[in-house]
Design a protein around this motif. Structure first.
Motif, mmCIF file in Angstrom:
data_model
loop_
_atom_site.group_PDB
_atom_site.id
_atom_site.type_symbol
_atom_site.label_atom_id
_atom_site.label_comp_id
_atom_site.label_asym_id
_atom_site.label_seq_id
_atom_site.Cartn_x
_atom_site.Cartn_y
_atom_site.Cartn_z
ATOM 1 N N UNK A 71 27.782 27.479 32.990
ATOM 2 C CA UNK A 71 27.216 28.696 32.413
ATOM 3 C C UNK A 71 26.107 29.247 33.308
ATOM 4 N N UNK A 72 26.130 30.546 33.548
ATOM 5 C CA UNK A 72 25.114 31.198 34.353
ATOM 6 C C UNK A 72 25.431 31.283 35.836
ATOM 7 N N UNK A 73 26.568 30.743 36.272
ATOM 8 C CA UNK A 73 26.924 30.820 37.686
ATOM 9 C C UNK A 73 27.049 32.274 38.104
ATOM 10 N N UNK A 87 27.275 39.378 39.865
ATOM 11 C CA UNK A 87 28.063 39.229 38.656
ATOM 12 C C UNK A 87 27.961 37.790 38.163
ATOM 13 N N UNK A 88 28.037 37.605 36.855
ATOM 14 C CA UNK A 88 28.114 36.266 36.265
ATOM 15 C C UNK A 88 29.587 35.939 36.036
ATOM 16 N N UNK A 89 29.928 34.676 36.219
ATOM 17 C CA UNK A 89 31.312 34.247 36.039
ATOM 18 C C UNK A 89 31.391 33.106 35.054
ATOM 19 N N UNK A 90 32.487 33.060 34.329
ATOM 20 C CA UNK A 90 32.760 31.983 33.382
ATOM 21 C C UNK A 90 34.186 31.501 33.601
ATOM 22 N N UNK A 91 34.592 30.491 32.852
ATOM 23 C CA UNK A 91 35.948 29.964 32.984
ATOM 24 C C UNK A 91 36.972 31.082 32.869
ATOM 25 N N UNK A 92 38.012 30.956 33.667
ATOM 26 C CA UNK A 92 39.175 31.833 33.671
ATOM 27 C C UNK A 92 38.885 33.260 34.122
ATOM 28 N N UNK A 93 37.696 33.541 34.676
ATOM 29 C CA UNK A 93 37.472 34.819 35.343
ATOM 30 C C UNK A 93 38.237 34.810 36.651
ATOM 31 N N UNK A 94 38.700 35.962 37.074
ATOM 32 C CA UNK A 94 39.354 36.035 38.372
ATOM 33 C C UNK A 94 38.941 37.303 39.077
ATOM 34 N N UNK A 95 39.057 37.283 40.395
ATOM 35 C CA UNK A 95 38.800 38.477 41.182
ATOM 36 C C UNK A 95 39.573 38.409 42.478
ATOM 37 N N UNK A 133 41.229 37.295 49.599
ATOM 38 C CA UNK A 133 41.159 36.092 48.791
ATOM 39 C C UNK A 133 41.339 36.435 47.326
ATOM 40 N N UNK A 134 42.095 35.621 46.643
ATOM 41 C CA UNK A 134 42.233 35.694 45.198
ATOM 42 C C UNK A 134 41.531 34.473 44.646
ATOM 43 N N UNK A 135 40.599 34.655 43.748
ATOM 44 C CA UNK A 135 39.867 33.529 43.172
ATOM 45 C C UNK A 135 40.050 33.491 41.670
ATOM 46 N N UNK A 136 40.352 32.320 41.160
ATOM 47 C CA UNK A 136 40.430 32.070 39.724
ATOM 48 C C UNK A 136 39.432 30.964 39.433
ATOM 49 N N UNK A 137 38.450 31.261 38.615
ATOM 50 C CA UNK A 137 37.397 30.293 38.295
ATOM 51 C C UNK A 137 37.880 29.447 37.125
#
Length: 176
Positions: free
Chosen positions: A123-125, A155-163, A114-118
């Protein structure tokens, strides 16, 4: 012939969903908590249908199987892509995506990476991805014997983070 095939794709009601997909994109049932919009899908659990042109009314799966020339003569026996938009407002279940060997044996399907783009993240997700077990046996022992010594990587994620979420990797989304 149409240069672009527009799709009518399924929306999946989920307990962790909301109505944000419908609000952001301007379509879909406004009385359901949608957790997944399968935007491009030839998967039997949610087939996209063509909305225009020569193939109107046919599923993406059928068009892929019968008109490979539209897909650069792709050699896969099944359409190799599933594009989802997820809306997650509550913690989700633990997921481990199978590799190809397991999926072929137990699900008659391909494994799942899976490729995920947030795109829109509060905040804090947090997302838990992976664990500290070194072997399958160690992981199994910790779970079966309830030893509670399995460390999870958060891990914490914010807008435009991807994994990239690789096959076999443990994952769960947490509340912010």
């Amino acid at each position: 012939m149409e240069k672009v095939l527009f799709l009518d794709s399924p929306m999946k009601e989920k307990p962790y969903g909301s109505m944000r997909i419908q609000e952001k994109f301007g379509f879909g049932p406004m009385d359901k908590k949608i957790g997944e919009y399968w935007a491009i899908s030839a998967h039997d659990n949610g087939l996209s249908k063509i909305k225009n042109g020569k193939y109107k009314g046919e599923t993406l799966k059928d068009v892929y199987l019968n008109h490979r020339e539209l897909f650069a003569n792709d050699p896969h026996d099944k359409f190799p892509l599933l594009v989802k938009i997820n809306e997650i407002q509550e913690p989700c279940s633990v997921q481990v995506h199978p590799d190809d060997v397991y999926a072929r044996k137990h699900e008659n399907d391909y494994g799942k990476a899976e490729f995920c783009l947030w795109l829109d993240v509060e905040e804090g997700t947090k997302i838990i991805r992976g664990h500290s077990a070194k072997t399958k046996e160690e992981f199994r022992k910790v779970i079966e014997e309830k030893l509670g010594i399995l460390y999870l990587f958060e891990n914490r994620y914010t807008q435009m983070n991807l994994f990239i979420h690789l096959q076999g990797l443990f994952m769960v989304l947490k509340e912010s």
